[in-house]
Design an enzyme around this catalytic site. Sequence first.
Site, PDB file in Angstrom:
ATOM      1  N   SER A  80       1.119  -1.371   0.218  1.00  0.00           N
ATOM      2  CA  SER A  80      -0.203  -0.219  -0.029  1.00  0.00           C
ATOM      3  C   SER A  80       0.701   1.152  -0.241  1.00  0.00           C
ATOM      4  CB  SER A  80      -0.980   0.041   1.065  1.00  0.00           C
ATOM      5  OG  SER A  80      -1.896   1.206   1.534  1.00  0.00           O
ATOM      6  N   SER A  81       1.186   2.061  -1.028  1.00  0.00           N
ATOM      7  CA  SER A  81       2.166   3.555  -1.927  1.00  0.00           C
ATOM      8  C   SER A  81       1.777   4.003  -0.254  1.00  0.00           C
ATOM      9  CB  SER A  81       1.837   3.938  -2.036  1.00  0.00           C
ATOM     10  OG  SER A  81       2.257   2.319  -4.072  1.00  0.00           O
ATOM     11  N   MET A  82       2.761   5.120   0.755  1.00  0.00           N
ATOM     12  CA  MET A  82       2.671   5.534   0.931  1.00  0.00           C
ATOM     13  C   MET A  82       1.590   6.790   0.677  1.00  0.00           C
ATOM     14  SD  MET A  82       5.960   8.340   1.390  1.00  0.00           S
ATOM     15  CE  MET A  82       5.917  10.056   2.927  1.00  0.00           C
TER      16      MET A  82
END
Length: 390
Positions: free
Chosen positions: A96-98
């Site tokens: 889950s990307s920043m």
Amino acid sequence: MSTGHDQEALAAALVAKGVLTSDWLPAFHRAPRHHFVPDTIWPGRAGMNRQDDRVIRSEDPELWWNAVHTDAPITTQWDDGAHTGPGRGGTPTSSSSMPTMVFAMLDALTVDDDHRVLEIGTGTGWNAALLSHRVGPENVVTIEVDPATADAARKRIRAVGLHPLCVVGDGAAGYPEAGPYDRVVATCSVGEVPAAWIRQTRPGGIIVAPWGPTYGGEGVVRLVVQQDGGTASGRFVGSSAFMRLRDQRIVRRHVREYLGGQKWPGDGVRSMTSVSPDDVGEWLAMFAIGLQTRGVHPWAEMYGDGTYTLWLRDLAVSSWATVDYVPEREEFEVYQSGARRLWDEVVVAHLHWHGLGRPGWERFGLTVDVATGGHVVWLDSPDQPLSPIG
């Protein structure tokens, strides 16, 4: 454990950073991040954490909740799902990307309400849900290569009442059946922009993707497809660090294959250098070096006392180099072997970047030609291409 307060605190932090704008705020509230994070996660810096950093929601709900509402990436899969930890080693393969990165890339995409969007890499499903709320789920196609990841993401997206087209397949091929697209966004990095992405984007359409050379360093590039439909060109808009598109992963061979059965330093030629391995290890510097060195990749062998050996190897398994770092020294021991002098190439590229005034991401650009497969990186304008060394 609080709920809405943490969600609002994350929103406020992203708004303060200037990445979450008013046009994306309704999507943020409709599709909050916590609905798109699995119960088992590895918080921290994607690619820099360990399998034994695992957090399980049922065992530590507060830690899980706090991680989800922190502006940081979260690893959600190791080794294409082969391992769930604990245990050291392995390669992160989904995350889950920043949130800062998510909304910075969505901002670069500059979507309108009726744009048709193709997303490469469904991952947890959060990005697809945000896009679906913004442009309408009927205008979003998201593709994921991993069937289990795709199935879980589809369920999460539908749980918040959104129904984009979720496809299991090779993202490098795009999805021509639902094209052409006004926008294409990749949540995985590439070293070569697939021709399919350009062919499936309307002239004047935009492709936003993390792009990086073999050496390392990576930035988000914003390409505009030209009227001929066969070329795309644009500038980098900032730094990034994404997992590689599966069919473009770099296979790194073990150092013993370069030594040919000998013990290090084997037939390596010894020299000394005044350029510190630390100087060539910063992310932007690695990017600049990678633009001019072809097929070279670094690896740092850490010793735990502040010293380390920087290994350089080529993809052809023909050449290698080592540089030993010792804190506070002004000269460092080098060994090089093979047809190429890899450390010398890295130093030349690094000095060239310094000579240009250490240009940042925004001064670099990329032009891709589908017909030739050429990828030309340039500085300031397309008529100033950067040439490889050698």
